[in-house]
Design an enzyme around this catalytic site. Structure first.
Site, PDB file in Angstrom:
ATOM      1  N   TYR A  32      52.320  32.850  43.867  1.00 50.14           N
ATOM      2  CA  TYR A  32      53.512  33.618  44.234  1.00 50.14           C
ATOM      3  C   TYR A  32      54.365  32.648  45.019  1.00 50.14           C
ATOM      4  CZ  TYR A  32      51.377  38.192  43.204  1.00 50.14           C
ATOM      5  OH  TYR A  32      50.817  39.283  42.597  1.00 50.14           O
ATOM      6  N   ASP A  85      56.405  39.036  37.948  1.00 43.18           N
ATOM      7  CA  ASP A  85      56.746  40.457  37.801  1.00 43.18           C
ATOM      8  C   ASP A  85      56.693  41.231  39.113  1.00 43.18           C
ATOM      9  OD1 ASP A  85      54.016  40.450  38.140  1.00 43.18           O
ATOM     10  OD2 ASP A  85      53.541  41.363  36.209  1.00 43.18           O
ATOM     11  N   HIS A 127      51.302  43.566  35.060  1.00 44.90           N
ATOM     12  CA  HIS A 127      50.553  43.617  36.314  1.00 44.90           C
ATOM     13  C   HIS A 127      49.581  44.801  36.314  1.00 44.90           C
ATOM     14  CE1 HIS A 127      51.044  41.153  40.030  1.00 44.90           C
ATOM     15  NE2 HIS A 127      50.248  42.066  40.548  1.00 44.90           N
TER      16      HIS A 127
HETATM   17  C1  LIG Z   1      43.587  45.048  42.571  1.00 39.47           C
HETATM   18  C2  LIG Z   1      44.497  44.165  41.793  1.00 39.47           C
HETATM   19  C3  LIG Z   1      45.068  43.065  42.413  1.00 39.47           C
HETATM   20  C4  LIG Z   1      45.907  42.213  41.699  1.00 39.47           C
HETATM   21  N1  LIG Z   1      46.396  41.105  42.316  1.00 39.47           N
HETATM   22  C5  LIG Z   1      47.144  40.232  41.594  1.00 39.47           C
HETATM   23  C6  LIG Z   1      47.590  39.022  42.179  1.00 39.47           C
HETATM   24  O1  LIG Z   1      47.307  38.730  43.342  1.00 39.47           O
HETATM   25  N2  LIG Z   1      48.337  38.196  41.417  1.00 39.47           N
HETATM   26  C7  LIG Z   1      48.660  38.472  40.116  1.00 39.47           C
HETATM   27  O2  LIG Z   1      49.338  37.680  39.464  1.00 39.47           O
HETATM   28  N3  LIG Z   1      48.227  39.600  39.531  1.00 39.47           N
HETATM   29  C8  LIG Z   1      47.485  40.480  40.241  1.00 39.47           C
HETATM   30  N4  LIG Z   1      47.036  41.627  39.632  1.00 39.47           N
HETATM   31  C9  LIG Z   1      47.325  41.867  38.207  1.00 39.47           C
HETATM   32  C10 LIG Z   1      46.204  41.285  37.342  1.00 39.47           C
HETATM   33  O3  LIG Z   1      46.271  39.880  37.323  1.00 39.47           O
HETATM   34  C11 LIG Z   1      46.305  41.751  35.893  1.00 39.47           C
HETATM   35  O4  LIG Z   1      47.602  41.507  35.409  1.00 39.47           O
HETATM   36  C12 LIG Z   1      45.962  43.216  35.683  1.00 39.47           C
HETATM   37  O5  LIG Z   1      44.919  43.619  36.531  1.00 39.47           O
HETATM   38  C13 LIG Z   1      45.562  43.435  34.241  1.00 39.47           C
HETATM   39  O6  LIG Z   1      45.319  44.765  33.998  1.00 39.47           O
HETATM   40  P1  LIG Z   1      43.836  45.416  33.968  1.00 39.47           P
HETATM   41  O7  LIG Z   1      43.454  45.629  35.387  1.00 39.47           O
HETATM   42  O8  LIG Z   1      44.054  46.671  33.217  1.00 39.47           O
HETATM   43  O9  LIG Z   1      42.921  44.448  33.264  1.00 39.47           O
HETATM   44  C14 LIG Z   1      46.207  42.497  40.345  1.00 39.47           C
HETATM   45  C15 LIG Z   1      45.645  43.618  39.733  1.00 39.47           C
HETATM   46  C16 LIG Z   1      44.797  44.452  40.433  1.00 39.47           C
HETATM   47  C17 LIG Z   1      44.196  45.640  39.740  1.00 39.47           C
END
Ligand SMILES: Cc1cc2nc3c(=O)[nH]c(=O)nc-3n(C[C@H](O)[C@H](O)[C@H](O)COP(=O)(O)O)c2cc1C
Ligand code: HEM
Ligand code: HEM
Length: 469
Positions: free
Chosen positions: A235, A263, A349
């Site tokens: 980020y 995003d 996300h």
């Molecule tokens: C608890 C949680 C924390 C996340 N933190 C980040 C993050 O720090 N950076 C990021 O790029 N995406 C983050 N994401 C998005 C994930 O990288 C990913 O895009 C998403 O979880 C995919 O969907 P799914 O949970 O259905 O597999 C996060 C998602 C969740 C559920």
């Protein structure tokens, strides 16, 4: 030694002490700088915060305080015993953990999710499961996969052998699956992200490390085996010089790529997380000190002013390949190509940003149908809603180089720790292998668009454009 009574005299925004691991810290000047936000510290002023602090922070977080912030030891005899009252739901979670089957008895990724809901702390479940607003995109991510069915071909080759191995971003991996970057694995398990790192190392799977990981990047790289491929998710900081330092640091540690998440330049209301932190009517008077939902708390340093020019900034500071994560349209895949990035993750996300953003598998199909040449110009990945091996195979057949999973790994880490994460990989490997061989492929290269398309008969408008009439 400092008495607990003395500490209680410093509980305001302009004079704030806390106790961590037996030591008293004056965090007054740090409040405004706290990456977790002002309120996170202020609502615990004067308190013994070791447990909370350790659960949320990398072990080296204290090094960010100046030396003079540590005032000395607290007199342990003066600290009141922790009020450890277990609530009704704490007791239920404890009971559920006692009857929870071992990781090997979990047959589907969804089994882990079901148990995670029963055994994780309310904070952890709310943060992990949360999605934005009415959660249409969160549900659509998974539902959309049910709109694509296979076109199995039989008797084409020897199915007694084969492999799920593949390469993406120049990295060899045992299957076309990676761990999507996700913050705060420690909320689910005290060892946090390193559980994911160790399991990924044994399985030859790529882990993307979140900028908001609850273990430090040093700890994560230390837990990795030699040459284990790790990608760093970035980020951009409002203070670009900090990002510069970070990029150089992770490159030096051995990261294989920078995954630039695009995003989240604006907030979203993570409904479940916000509800978990919102005051109930009974304690409405505490509204002013209500803790922030975790996502608000952790995003203070992130820049809201991001443009396509920032790719050049990252490029200037690293030789590593750049993957842009959070692309939600075919048009922006084209923008990524014109900015020369090596990889793209089509992602919303996990339904945590714009509600009603489209499902990534639909955008992937759109590209295959309308602009298949884009697959040759950059490596396209997707994440969001992938919950079984068949989902993985659909995406790969349509042209994705790999797919990411977020929540399933967090849930399994929360229920069974490293063992659970390994089991998720084992289940995926088994399901991917079964699906591939039952539709006519025993290697990843043999997966072709012709093997997958919309549900229903392939006639009229429903016929995929890449199938000859
Ligand atoms: C608890 C949680 C924390 C996340 N933190 C980040 C993050 O720090 N950076 C990021 O790029 N995406 C983050 N994401 C998005 C994930 O990288 C990913 O895009 C998403 O979880 C995919 O969907 P799914 O949970 O259905 O597999 C996060 C998602 C969740 C559920
Ligand atoms: C010592 C230096 C500190 C640093 C570098 C630091 C850093 C951070 C960071 C980066 C986060 C986001 C979570 C993550 O990315 O892991 C966070 C969250 C948080 N921090 Fe700190 N922190 C520090 C001290 C404190 C102190 C003294 C407290 C006092 C209680 C505190 C309370 C919290 C809370 C409660 C959250 C989560 C917010 C929530 O869940 O509502 N932090 N901190
Ligand atoms: C970067 C600055 C500092 C940080 C982050 C910090 C934090 C810590 C930490 C984490 C420990 C535990 C170390 C261990 O047990 O292995 C510790 C020990 C201690 N610190 Fe600090 N501290 C700092 C500077 C200071 C200063 C300037 C003082 C004096 C005013 C002080 C007073 C103490 C005392 C009395 C102990 C206990 C020593 C012991 O257990 O043997 N600290 N500090």
């Amino acid at each position: 030694m400092i008495s607990y009574e003395e500490v209680q005299k410093h509980v305001s925004a302009d004079d704030c002490w806390v106790i961590i691991k037996g030591r008293v810290y004056d965090v007054t000047n740090f409040i405004a700088l706290h990456p977790g936000g002002r309120q996170a510290i202020l609502s615990h002023a004067g308190k013994e915060v070791t447990e909370l602090f350790s659960m949320l922070h990398p072990s080296d977080a204290l090094e960010n305080l100046p030396p003079e912030a540590c005032l000395g030891l607290v007199d342990p005899n003066t600290v009141p015993a922790q009020e450890n009252v277990l609530t009704e739901s704490d007791l239920q979670r404890r009971a559920a953990r006692e009857i929870m089957p071992p990781a090997q008895s979990m047959m589907l990724l969804r089994d882990f999710e079901e148990w995670a809901q029963r055994v994780l702390s309310e904070t952890a479940w709310a943060y992990y499961r949360s999605a934005s607003d009415e959660e249409h995109t969160f549900m659509e991510n998974q539902d959309a996969f049910r709109r694509y069915f296979f076109r199995p071909r039989v008797l084409v080759r020897d199915m007694s052998t084969g492999s799920t191995e593949t390469t993406f971003m120049g990295i060899e991996t045992s299957m076309p699956v990676f761990i999507s970057p996700a913050a705060m694995a420690k909320l689910g398990h005290p060892l946090g992200e390193v559980n994911l790192t160790r399991a990924a190392g044994d399985w030859d799977i790529v882990q993307a490390i979140s900028s908001n990981a609850s273990c430090s990047v040093d700890e994560i790289f230390e837990a990795s085996s030699e040459d284990q491929p790790l990608i760093f998710q970035l980020y951009l900081n409002k203070d670009r010089s900090q990002s510069e330092t970070l990029i150089r640091k992770v490159e030096k540690l051995g990261a294989r790529a920078i995954m630039f998440t695009v995003d989240t330049s604006w907030d979203s209301k993570r409904t479940l997380d916000s509800r978990a932190k919102a005051p109930t009517s009974a304690d409405a008077s505490s509204a002013t000190v209500a803790t922030l939902p975790v996502n608000r708390a952790i995003s203070g340093y992130q820049d809201r002013n991001l443009t396509w020019d920032d790719i050049a900034f990252i490029r200037k500071n690293t030789k590593l390949p750049i993957i842009v994560k959070g692309i939600q349209s075919l048009e922006d895949v084209e923008m990524c190509v014109s900015h020369g990035v090596e990889g793209v993750v089509i992602s919303n996300h996990g339904g945590r940003q714009a509600d009603y953003a489209p499902a990534p598998i639909d955008i992937l199909y759109e590209i295959r149908a309308l602009r298949p040449e884009l697959f040759e110009k950059t490596e396209i990945m997707i994440d969001g809603g992938i919950r079984c091996g068949a989902d993985v195979v659909k995406a790969i057949a349509l042209g994705a180089k790999a797919v990411g999973l977020g929540r399933p790994f967090l849930y399994a880490n929360g229920t069974h720790g490293e063992e659970g994460v390994r089991r998720v990989m084992e289940i995926l490997h088994e399901e991917i292998t079964n699906t591939m061989r039952n539709i006519g492929a025993n290697t990843i290269e043999q997966l072709k668009p012709e093997m997958v398309g919309p549900a229903g008969p392939w006639v009229g408008a429903n016929r995929p454009p890449y199938i000859k009439q």
